[in-house]
Design an enzyme around this catalytic site. Structure first.
Site, short mmCIF file in Angstrom:
data_model
loop_
_atom_site.label_atom_id
_atom_site.label_comp_id
_atom_site.label_asym_id
_atom_site.label_seq_id
_atom_site.Cartn_x
_atom_site.Cartn_y
_atom_site.Cartn_z
N TYR A 64 5.91 1.10 4.37
CA TYR A 64 5.48 1.18 2.97
C TYR A 64 6.68 1.40 2.05
O TYR A 64 6.78 2.39 1.33
CB TYR A 64 4.45 2.30 2.82
CG TYR A 64 3.53 2.09 1.63
CD1 TYR A 64 2.74 0.96 1.51
CD2 TYR A 64 3.46 3.04 0.62
CE1 TYR A 64 1.91 0.77 0.43
CE2 TYR A 64 2.62 2.86 -0.48
CZ TYR A 64 1.86 1.72 -0.56
OH TYR A 64 1.03 1.54 -1.64
N HIS A 84 3.97 -1.94 -5.49
CA HIS A 84 2.88 -2.47 -6.31
C HIS A 84 3.39 -3.45 -7.37
O HIS A 84 2.62 -3.96 -8.16
CB HIS A 84 2.12 -1.35 -7.04
CG HIS A 84 1.43 -0.38 -6.16
ND1 HIS A 84 2.02 0.76 -5.70
CD2 HIS A 84 0.15 -0.37 -5.66
CE1 HIS A 84 1.16 1.45 -4.96
NE2 HIS A 84 0.02 0.79 -4.92
N ASP A 105 8.20 3.59 -7.30
CA ASP A 105 7.07 2.97 -6.61
C ASP A 105 7.48 2.49 -5.20
O ASP A 105 7.15 1.37 -4.80
CB ASP A 105 6.53 1.81 -7.47
CG ASP A 105 5.30 1.13 -6.88
OD1 ASP A 105 4.48 1.82 -6.27
OD2 ASP A 105 5.19 -0.10 -7.04
N GLU A 128 1.05 -4.04 0.35
CA GLU A 128 0.22 -4.04 -0.86
C GLU A 128 -0.42 -5.42 -1.08
O GLU A 128 -1.58 -5.53 -1.48
CB GLU A 128 1.09 -3.68 -2.07
CG GLU A 128 1.13 -2.20 -2.38
CD GLU A 128 -0.26 -1.60 -2.53
OE1 GLU A 128 -1.12 -2.20 -3.20
OE2 GLU A 128 -0.50 -0.54 -1.95
N HIS A 157 -5.54 -1.60 4.03
CA HIS A 157 -4.34 -0.84 4.39
C HIS A 157 -4.47 -0.31 5.82
O HIS A 157 -3.50 -0.22 6.57
CB HIS A 157 -4.12 0.34 3.43
CG HIS A 157 -3.41 -0.03 2.17
ND1 HIS A 157 -2.19 -0.69 2.17
CD2 HIS A 157 -3.72 0.17 0.86
CE1 HIS A 157 -1.79 -0.88 0.91
NE2 HIS A 157 -2.71 -0.38 0.10
N GLU A 168 -8.31 -0.73 0.01
CA GLU A 168 -7.95 0.49 0.75
C GLU A 168 -8.20 0.33 2.25
O GLU A 168 -7.38 0.72 3.07
CB GLU A 168 -8.73 1.70 0.20
CG GLU A 168 -8.38 2.06 -1.23
CD GLU A 168 -6.89 2.26 -1.46
OE1 GLU A 168 -6.19 2.70 -0.53
OE2 GLU A 168 -6.40 1.96 -2.56
ZN LIG Z 1 -2.60 -0.24 -1.95
#
Ligand SMILES: [Zn+2]
Length: 344
Positions: free
Chosen positions: A181, A268, A263, A190, A170, A167
């Protein structure tokens, strides 16, 4: 200074939440509604902030940690329970997230002389006990938030160093490459979060590329999902296969790349492809050297960088770092072979 456009980046992807719902698991049904509300509220705040930061250079701070207890509400920065230098509290979750944020901050500083998420020492804001049984953790553009999980499928998300490392990274990506993103740039966003989540876990556990398990999120799996993980960098597509979560959809080769719209275009999912490349390079030149190569490259990427241009950027940096003797002389060859192995 890049614009502070951040993602609402959650460790547990939407397709797993969907599978759990299909299986009738009592994950809070408002998880995605919460996400949408946050995205909208945060977007306003970030738009304001980025218009300000274009005019003023942020002052250098000390990357102080502030841990807040959401007290099972959906409010961030509710009760300040521990700040930088403060004594440990009676709540082990508060202390763990405080310690983990310190380990991550120290890693970036020691390895790359990079301070906090923005290299200007921004404060690290950490919220714990967010929502009731909230089974996720997220970076939302300027702070980190951790739910307690439901205790059955997922246990407290604040406990795992790789989740916090993921996290917080990011945030680092946001202030460096600013990768969008969505689609392949989103999968690279990711990917970077997984890379440094895993690398920081390896450093902390004194592991090497050969002894590390290369799993992401294995420590947050509850009693009903033991032995599984959210992702495997070593073997994408094999992290889980069970009636609750379904089967790990990550490809490990371009010939199986996900082309759907779910997604955010598979951020991901397709991250499995560069994740496999990183595993192969780290196995060839050792994790710390691969991490240096990846971090130096991150600073040169654009918000729209795709897998192909990522390969070009990594190769360019491999040559540069090898000349400077900061990575082994055969790094460029190892990188080329590793990308070839995934069809790039
Ligand atoms: Zn992530």
């Amino acid at each position: 200074m890049k614009k502070h456009v951040g993602c609402l980046c959650q460790i547990i992807p939407p397709f797993i939440i969907d599978e759990l719902k299909k299986a009738g698991v009592a994950i809070p049904t408002n998880t995605r509604t919460i996400s949408r509300e946050f995205r909208e509220r945060r977007a306003d705040q970030l738009a304001l902030r980025s218009s300000q930061s274009a005019l003023v250079t942020p002052p250098t701070k000390n990357a102080d940690r502030f841990v807040y207890d959401s007290n099972t509400t959906q409010h961030q920065r509710l009760l300040l329970v521990r700040k930088e230098g403060g004594a440990a509290t009676v709540d082990p979750i508060v202390n763990t997230v405080y310690e983990n944020a310190g380990i991550i901050r120290e890693y970036y500083k020691t390895a790359f002389n990079y301070l906090s998420v923005d290299n200007h020492g921004a404060d690290l804001i950490l919220n714990v006990h967010f929502g009731q049984n909230y089974a996720n953790a997220f970076w939302d553009g300027d702070e980190m938030t951790f739910g307690d999980g439901d205790g059955e499928v997922f246990i407290n998300l604040a406990n795992a160093l790789d989740v916090a490392g993921h996290e917080l990274t990011h945030g680092v990506v946001q202030y460096t490459a600013g990768l969008t993103y969505q689609g392949q740039p989103g999968a690279l966003n990711e990917h970077y979060a997984d890379v440094f989540g895993s690398v920081i876990k390896q450093v902390s556990k004194k592991q090497t590329a050969a002894t590390a398990d290369w799993l992401i999120g294995d420590e947050i799996m509850g009693p009903s999902l033991q032995g599984q993980a959210l992702r495997s960098m070593k073997a994408p597509g094999t992290a889980y296969d069970n009636p609750l979560m379904g089967k790990d959809p990550q490809p490990d080769h371009m010939n199986a790349i996900y082309k759907g719209t779910g997604d955010n275009g598979g951020v991901h999912i397709n991250s499995g492809i560069p994740n496999k490349v990183f595993f192969l390079v780290a196995t060839g030149i050792e994790t710390d050297k691969a991490a240096l190569l990846w971090f130096e490259t991150l600073k040169t990427l654009k918000p729209t960088t795709n897998f192909k241009s990522f390969k070009t950027a990594i190769l360019k940096q491999a040559k540069k770092l090898a000349v400077a003797k900061r990575v082994p002389a055969d790094t460029e060859t190892v990188v080329k072979e590793s990308f070839l192995a995934v069809g790039l």
